[in-house]
Motif scaffolding. Structure first.
Motif, PDB file in Angstrom:
ATOM      1  N   GLY A 196      -4.817  -0.250  -1.219  1.00 48.14           N
ATOM      2  CA  GLY A 196      -4.427  -0.306  -2.635  1.00 48.14           C
ATOM      3  C   GLY A 196      -5.029   0.844  -3.414  1.00 48.14           C
ATOM      4  O   GLY A 196      -6.023   1.446  -3.010  1.00 48.14           O
ATOM      5  N   TRP A 197      -4.416   1.158  -4.535  1.00 48.07           N
ATOM      6  CA  TRP A 197      -4.922   2.213  -5.413  1.00 48.07           C
ATOM      7  C   TRP A 197      -5.906   1.633  -6.409  1.00 48.07           C
ATOM      8  O   TRP A 197      -5.690   0.556  -6.948  1.00 48.07           O
ATOM      9  CB  TRP A 197      -3.774   2.871  -6.166  1.00 48.07           C
ATOM     10  CG  TRP A 197      -2.899   3.731  -5.320  1.00 48.07           C
ATOM     11  CD1 TRP A 197      -1.660   3.430  -4.841  1.00 48.07           C
ATOM     12  CD2 TRP A 197      -3.194   5.046  -4.860  1.00 48.07           C
ATOM     13  NE1 TRP A 197      -1.167   4.470  -4.101  1.00 48.07           N
ATOM     14  CE2 TRP A 197      -2.088   5.488  -4.104  1.00 48.07           C
ATOM     15  CE3 TRP A 197      -4.289   5.906  -5.005  1.00 48.07           C
ATOM     16  CZ2 TRP A 197      -2.034   6.740  -3.491  1.00 48.07           C
ATOM     17  CZ3 TRP A 197      -4.247   7.161  -4.413  1.00 48.07           C
ATOM     18  CH2 TRP A 197      -3.126   7.571  -3.670  1.00 48.07           C
ATOM     19  N   GLN A 198      -6.979   2.385  -6.662  1.00 47.74           N
ATOM     20  CA  GLN A 198      -7.975   1.980  -7.643  1.00 47.74           C
ATOM     21  C   GLN A 198      -8.238   3.131  -8.606  1.00 47.74           C
ATOM     22  O   GLN A 198      -8.440   4.267  -8.191  1.00 47.74           O
ATOM     23  CB  GLN A 198      -9.290   1.575  -6.964  1.00 47.74           C
ATOM     24  CG  GLN A 198      -9.171   0.320  -6.103  1.00 47.74           C
ATOM     25  CD  GLN A 198     -10.512  -0.110  -5.554  1.00 47.74           C
ATOM     26  OE1 GLN A 198     -11.307   0.715  -5.105  1.00 47.74           O
ATOM     27  NE2 GLN A 198     -10.779  -1.403  -5.578  1.00 47.74           N
ATOM     28  N   GLY A 250       0.801  -1.214   0.000  1.00 52.37           N
ATOM     29  CA  GLY A 250       0.000   0.000   0.000  1.00 52.37           C
ATOM     30  C   GLY A 250       0.829   1.257   0.000  1.00 52.37           C
ATOM     31  O   GLY A 250       0.318   2.345  -0.263  1.00 52.37           O
ATOM     32  N   SER A 251       2.151   1.167   0.286  1.00 53.23           N
ATOM     33  CA  SER A 251       2.998   2.348   0.304  1.00 53.23           C
ATOM     34  C   SER A 251       3.477   2.733  -1.087  1.00 53.23           C
ATOM     35  O   SER A 251       4.054   3.794  -1.277  1.00 53.23           O
ATOM     36  CB  SER A 251       4.208   2.108   1.211  1.00 53.23           C
ATOM     37  OG  SER A 251       5.030   1.072   0.685  1.00 53.23           O
ATOM     38  N   ALA A 252       3.281   1.878  -2.079  1.00 58.03           N
ATOM     39  CA  ALA A 252       3.736   2.167  -3.438  1.00 58.03           C
ATOM     40  C   ALA A 252       2.960   3.343  -4.007  1.00 58.03           C
ATOM     41  O   ALA A 252       1.779   3.528  -3.740  1.00 58.03           O
ATOM     42  CB  ALA A 252       3.565   0.944  -4.325  1.00 58.03           C
ATOM     43  N   GLY A 253       3.633   4.161  -4.822  1.00 61.42           N
ATOM     44  CA  GLY A 253       2.972   5.312  -5.403  1.00 61.42           C
ATOM     45  C   GLY A 253       2.007   4.922  -6.493  1.00 61.42           C
ATOM     46  O   GLY A 253       2.134   3.874  -7.136  1.00 61.42           O
ATOM     47  N   ALA A 254       1.021   5.791  -6.730  1.00 62.72           N
ATOM     48  CA  ALA A 254       0.002   5.504  -7.737  1.00 62.72           C
ATOM     49  C   ALA A 254       0.617   5.379  -9.125  1.00 62.72           C
ATOM     50  O   ALA A 254       0.241   4.504  -9.904  1.00 62.72           O
ATOM     51  CB  ALA A 254      -1.059   6.605  -7.715  1.00 62.72           C
ATOM     52  N   VAL A 281       0.522  14.002 -11.085  1.00 63.38           N
ATOM     53  CA  VAL A 281       0.034  15.380 -11.053  1.00 63.38           C
ATOM     54  C   VAL A 281      -0.290  15.784  -9.628  1.00 63.38           C
ATOM     55  O   VAL A 281       0.018  16.881  -9.186  1.00 63.38           O
ATOM     56  CB  VAL A 281      -1.212  15.529 -11.945  1.00 63.38           C
ATOM     57  CG1 VAL A 281      -1.781  16.954 -11.866  1.00 63.38           C
ATOM     58  CG2 VAL A 281      -0.876  15.183 -13.394  1.00 63.38           C
ATOM     59  N   ARG A 282      -0.898  14.841  -8.905  1.00 59.63           N
ATOM     60  CA  ARG A 282      -1.281  15.103  -7.524  1.00 59.63           C
ATOM     61  C   ARG A 282      -1.431  13.790  -6.791  1.00 59.63           C
ATOM     62  O   ARG A 282      -1.943  12.817  -7.323  1.00 59.63           O
ATOM     63  CB  ARG A 282      -2.593  15.893  -7.475  1.00 59.63           C
ATOM     64  CG  ARG A 282      -3.063  16.257  -6.077  1.00 59.63           C
ATOM     65  CD  ARG A 282      -4.266  17.181  -6.121  1.00 59.63           C
ATOM     66  NE  ARG A 282      -5.434  16.602  -6.787  1.00 59.63           N
ATOM     67  CZ  ARG A 282      -5.852  16.941  -7.999  1.00 59.63           C
ATOM     68  NH1 ARG A 282      -5.178  17.816  -8.713  1.00 59.63           N
ATOM     69  NH2 ARG A 282      -6.934  16.385  -8.529  1.00 59.63           N
ATOM     70  N   GLU A 283      -0.969  13.728  -5.560  1.00 63.34           N
ATOM     71  CA  GLU A 283      -1.165  12.554  -4.717  1.00 63.34           C
ATOM     72  C   GLU A 283      -1.187  12.991  -3.258  1.00 63.34           C
ATOM     73  O   GLU A 283      -0.164  13.379  -2.692  1.00 63.34           O
ATOM     74  CB  GLU A 283      -0.062  11.520  -4.931  1.00 63.34           C
ATOM     75  CG  GLU A 283      -0.281  10.227  -4.150  1.00 63.34           C
ATOM     76  CD  GLU A 283       0.719   9.146  -4.472  1.00 63.34           C
ATOM     77  OE1 GLU A 283       1.032   8.330  -3.575  1.00 63.34           O
ATOM     78  OE2 GLU A 283       1.202   9.112  -5.627  1.00 63.34           O
TER      79      GLU A 283
END
Length: 234
Positions: free
Chosen positions: A168-170, A28-32, A135-137
């Motif tokens: 997780g990213w969705q 879950g720490s991985a970037g989008a 762009v944004r996170e």
């Protein structure tokens, strides 16, 4: 590759990612952006490896999309957004039926796009470039911009909108030329939803989506863009 072919590829990637998949992170720490890169790369590698089969068999393309993207998809969340206020006014069985019908519609739509343009996607995978920019996170939400450039130097971009869910990213939407594809879907279905409701839309999607294998059947007209096996509800 022509500008139109690049545009189609951008739409294929953006639509398929935004509307038929979510990207689940084991870490879950991985970037989008890293997760989007991994998923897009897997898809392009698969098209290169199976180009001939994908081009001749839409069902094979559909199976790839289903295998790579659907298992972790927040399809219900997307369906809920598309349905708008009709979601809360409907029974659980009706909502489930609509979610399944809409998911199948999307799978067939993008399977057709990938199948019809498999050669072009494979060419881009071999000779094009994809750049990924965050762009944004912040606060569990992110915007990742894909910049696609073919070997002639033409470039296009698509913004993927993501949120973090259960570690997780969705992906939940894509913007092409500033236009939200998810909102476009909802707007296109709104008049028909007002007339027939979720059950009616579900029945139309179920009856209008013909076989996804091989060439279109006799009752399966394909528009000039050749990117949809299911005629849109009017």
């Amino acid at each position: 590759m022509s500008h139109h072919a690049s545009a189609r590829l951008t739409l294929i990637l953006g639509l398929a990612l935004a509307l038929t998949c979510s990207i689940a992170a084991a870490d879950g720490s991985a970037g989008a952006a890293a997760l989007v890169r991994e998923q897009v790369s897997r898809g392009l590698e698969t098209v290169v490896r199976d180009t001939e089969t994908i081009a001749s068999d839409r069902e094979h393309a559909r199976a790839i999309l289903e295998r790579l993207y659907v298992p972790h998809a927040d399809i219900e969340g997307i369906a809920r957004f598309i349905a708008g206020p009709h979601w809360g006014d409907s029974e659980a069985e009706t909502r489930t039926r609509f979610t399944k019908a809409f998911a199948e519609h999307l799978l067939r739509l993008y399977a057709t796009a990938v199948s019809e343009y498999a050669d072009e996607v494979a060419e881009f995978a071999r000779h094009g470039e994809v750049e990924y920019r965050t762009v944004r996170e912040a606060n569990g939400r992110a915007v990742v911009r894909l910049l696609l450039q073919d070997r002639s130097g033409r470039s296009l971009s698509v913004d993927l909108m993501l949120h973090r869910d259960n570690g997780g990213w969705q992906v939940y939407d894509a913007r092409v030329l500033g236009i939200s594809l998810l909102r476009t879907y909802r707007a296109s279905l709104r008049p028909r939803l007002a007339d027939v409701g979720l059950d009616g839309i579900s029945q139309e999607l179920e009856s209008r989506c013909g076989p996804a294998r091989g060439k279109p059947g006799p009752h399966e007209p394909v528009p000039e863009s050749r990117n949809d096996t299911c005629p849109p509800t009017q």
